[in-house]
Structures are given as structure tokens and as C-alpha cells.
Design an enzyme around this catalytic site. Structure first.
Site, mmCIF file in Angstrom:
data_model
loop_
_atom_site.group_PDB
_atom_site.id
_atom_site.type_symbol
_atom_site.label_atom_id
_atom_site.label_comp_id
_atom_site.label_asym_id
_atom_site.label_seq_id
_atom_site.Cartn_x
_atom_site.Cartn_y
_atom_site.Cartn_z
ATOM 1 N N HIS A 87 0.802 -1.232 0.000
ATOM 2 C CA HIS A 87 0.000 0.000 0.000
ATOM 3 C C HIS A 87 0.834 1.281 0.000
ATOM 4 O O HIS A 87 0.539 2.233 0.721
ATOM 5 C CB HIS A 87 -0.940 0.001 1.206
ATOM 6 C CG HIS A 87 -2.067 -0.989 1.100
ATOM 7 N ND1 HIS A 87 -2.478 -1.528 -0.086
ATOM 8 C CD2 HIS A 87 -2.878 -1.527 2.072
ATOM 9 C CE1 HIS A 87 -3.487 -2.355 0.143
ATOM 10 N NE2 HIS A 87 -3.746 -2.380 1.428
ATOM 11 N N HIS A 101 -9.798 2.270 -0.034
ATOM 12 C CA HIS A 101 -9.706 1.152 0.912
ATOM 13 C C HIS A 101 -10.795 1.243 1.989
ATOM 14 O O HIS A 101 -10.520 1.109 3.171
ATOM 15 C CB HIS A 101 -8.321 1.132 1.548
ATOM 16 C CG HIS A 101 -7.891 -0.200 2.081
ATOM 17 N ND1 HIS A 101 -8.508 -0.805 3.153
ATOM 18 C CD2 HIS A 101 -6.905 -1.044 1.690
ATOM 19 C CE1 HIS A 101 -7.910 -1.954 3.411
ATOM 20 N NE2 HIS A 101 -6.939 -2.127 2.524
ATOM 21 N N GLU A 154 -11.793 -3.791 -3.056
ATOM 22 C CA GLU A 154 -10.827 -2.805 -3.550
ATOM 23 C C GLU A 154 -10.510 -3.057 -5.025
ATOM 24 O O GLU A 154 -9.794 -3.994 -5.357
ATOM 25 C CB GLU A 154 -9.537 -2.889 -2.741
ATOM 26 C CG GLU A 154 -9.707 -2.814 -1.235
ATOM 27 C CD GLU A 154 -8.535 -3.441 -0.508
ATOM 28 O OE1 GLU A 154 -7.376 -3.045 -0.790
ATOM 29 O OE2 GLU A 154 -8.749 -4.338 0.329
#
Length: 358
Positions: free
Chosen positions: A109, A183, A321
């Protein structure tokens, strides 16, 4: 006088004194999307239930302090690269790039200080028929060791009575990789309902998924068929119906934490449908991206509290996602995340809400 479709206030203050703003977009009835400039976070999403009530359906925090003290990606915009890159390493045009390793042996991420930790700028507010806010962030060359100066433009827009659209664009001044997503953690019974999402019915428009190793990196094999596995959501099934079966992939992910292969070809289409049994809320997710990460909240462990002071525990929410596949920079057989100067990265996702008919 009609109430304004957009309001703005100060949600919090960073340690260096910079203000974190909150923008509220309003649709029909009580439908609202609340966005904060720190992390371009979807801080709240107020949607109707089957009885005419309204409630927030995304996990997060009531006050800004919660977002600063715990990095759980609640509602955040994730980048430069959503999901994982094996060993934090990839090659681009013959050059090896080494990222920070922040998730076991892998990069996750966007690294140690990704886009979810940045203060985005408000570039534009549109108070027209489809209220919207556009946020921007410029990531300098070398940030988190990613090459290229990357300019990102993100718009949250109310595009229907109970529909929120998210569009993202990015441009670079030298070859790089980019893979952005939102997210949000969804519980369609309500963010403070205190009930897990295991009885939510999920449909995913995919015939294949990516099998992963114990560190959540895709195995060196083609996508697997969902047929005959606990990963088959082509027809609506409860999230928890098969989540505790003795299956190596469920063990590797500690539940569902896998990418479904959508094959969008850049066209916006239905990717998933989620329905809550008690509230009757239904969410349809449409995207133009080739993958959908389904994450059943396996690592939520009750160590932090969220909205209403509720402890957040395993399977209290589900993430859906849309993004390019994980570890794609190292997999030429995967959709490519490469972005060159003169090209535009585009991402479009729609969250469309309705309620079950009586």
C-alpha cells in the site's frame, strides 16, 4: 431555501499545524459522503435502509486523532501501489527499484508513508446538480523510492440519488508504476452495528482468482478457476458460508484476502454486489479496473476502537478494492501498472446503493 449540497469544515489539525478539512457531499434524502483531506479518506457514507432510516456504512473514526494514531487504511486512498509487491523490489526499463518492506517480506500500500498519510489539496468544489470535490496530491520523484514526479487528481461525485462515483487520474514526468484504490471497510448493517459481515451476501463477477503464498504474493501460476472452491461467488453466497473450510488458500489469507480477475478492458461494469440481511441495504460496485481485492477483515483484532467507541474485530467489515493485480511489476503476464510520460492513468469506481424490496 434549499439546503446546500456541499459543506466544508475543519476535521482536525496535523502536528505541524496544518488543517485537515472535511467536505460533505449530499444526495437525495439523507444520503451523504464525507471526505477528509488527510489521505483523501472517505470518512463516512450515509445510506438508506429498507425501513427508511439512514446510517453510516464505512468503518473509521469519529475524530481525526484516530486516523493519525492507527494506520488501518479506513476509507483511505492507497498509493502509489495498492496491495503488495514481492520483496519490495521490481525492475523498470532495466533499472532495479527497491522499496521499503513494510508487510512481512513485502511492500504494501505505497510503503511506510503512502498516499493515505498525505494531506491532499482541495482543487475544486462543484455545487451543481452532481455535487463533487476534487482533491490533488503531487508525489515527488523518489518518494518512497518510486521513480517519477506523479501528479494525482481524484474526484468524489454524487452521480445518482444514492450513488457515489470515484474517479482518479495520474500523470508522471518519467516512467513509473501506479496502482490506486479506495480502501473503505464496509458493513451494510452500519458502522457501529457491532455485527460481523459473515452473513452479508456477496456476488463477484469473476470466474478466476489469484492464489497466494503465505505472505499474500500471487503464486507463479495462471489465475485459478473459482469453480468448486470457497472462492466461488458467481452466485450470491454469505461471506461466511465457507470461510472456515480447510482450504490452503483460506489459511494463507486467514480468510478472504485475494484478488478476483475481472477482465474489465477499461470499461465500467458491475464487479460485485453486497447485501445485508437485516438492514436490507444493497451495494453494487462498478469498476473499470482488472482486479477486485476481497478482504474479509481478517487482521482486525480488537486492539483499536472506531466510531461510537466500538472495538473493531475480525470480520466486522469487508473491503472490496478495485485495482491492478498485486505484484504486477514483477509479472509480465499480469495487467501492466507502467505509466509513461504523456500517458494518463485512469481509475473509475462507482458505489451504487439501494434497498431490498419488501
Amino acid at each position: 431555501m434549499a439546503a446546500s449540497k456541499i459543506t466544508k469544515d475543519v476535521f482536525g489539525t496535523l502536528p505541524d499545524g496544518r488543517k485537515v478539512e472535511r467536505i460533505v457531499l449530499r444526495g437525495d434524502g439523507g444520503f451523504e459522503a464525507r471526505i477528509i483531506t488527510h489521505g483523501a479518506v472517505l470518512q463516512a457514507l450515509i445510506t438508506p435502509d429498507a425501513k427508511g432510516g439512514y446510517d453510516d456504512v464505512v468503518l473509521g473514526h469519529d475524530a481525526f486523532a484516530g486516523y493519525l494514531t492507527e494506520r488501518k487504511f479506513f476509507g483511505a486512498t492507497v498509493g502509489r501501489y495498492a496491495n503488495r509487491i514481492a520483496k519490495g523490489r521490481f525492475s523498470l526499463d532495466g533499472e532495479t527499484v527497491q522499496l521499503a518492506v513494510n508487510n512481512g517480506p513485502n511492500a504494501l500500500h505505497g510503503g511506510l508513508d503512502g498516499f493515505d498519510r498525505k494531506l491532499w489539496e482541495i482543487a475544486e468544489i462543484d455545487e451543481g446538480a452532481e455535487p463533487a470535490v476534487t482533491l490533488t496530491y503531487v508525489s515527488p520523484h523518489g518518494e518512497e523510492h518510486y521513480p517519477g514526479r506523479l501528479g494525482v487528481r481524484l474526484t468524489y461525485r454524487i452521480t445518482g440519488p444514492t450513488e457515489l462515483s470515484l474517479t482518479m487520474e495520474a500523470r508522471t514526468d518519467r516512467p513509473t508504476i501506479v496502482n490506486l484504490t479506495n480502501h473503505s471497510f464496509f458493513n451494510l448493517e452500519g458502522a457501529t452495528a457491532g455485527t460481523p459481515i459473515l452473513d452479508h451476501k456477496l456476488t463477484v463477477a469473476a470466474e478466476h482468482f489469484l492464489a497466494i503464498d503465505p505472505t499474500a504474493i500471487p503464486l507463479p501460476e495462471p489465475p485459478r478457476s473459482v469453480a468448486g472452491t470457497p472462492f466461488d461467488f458467481r452466485d450470491a453466497k454469505a461471506v461466511g458460508a465457507r470461510i472456515r473450510e480447510s482450504d490452503q488458500q483460506l489459511q494463507n489469507g486467514r480468510g478472504y484476502d485475494h484478488t478476483y480477475c475481472l477482465g474489465r478492458d477499461g470499461k465500467l461494469a458491475l464487479a460485485a454486489r453486497l447485501e445485508a440481511p437485516r438492514s436490507g441495504r444493497i451495494m453494487e460496485l462498478l469498476t473499470d479496473h482488472p482486479g477486485l481485492q476481497v478482504y474479509s477483515g481478517n487482521y482486525l483484532d480488537g486492539t483499536i476502537s472506531g466510531k461510537g467507541g466500538k472495538l473493531i474485530r475480525q470480520s466486522d467489515a469487508i473491503c472490496l478494492e478495485p485495482h491492478i493485480w498485486p505484484d504486477a511489476p514483477n509479472r509480465p503476464d499480469f495487467p501492466s501498472p507502467r505509466l509513461a510520460p504523456g500517458e494518463v492513468y485512469r481509475h473509475h469506481t462507482v458505489y451504487r446503493f439501494s434497498v431490498r424490496s419488501p
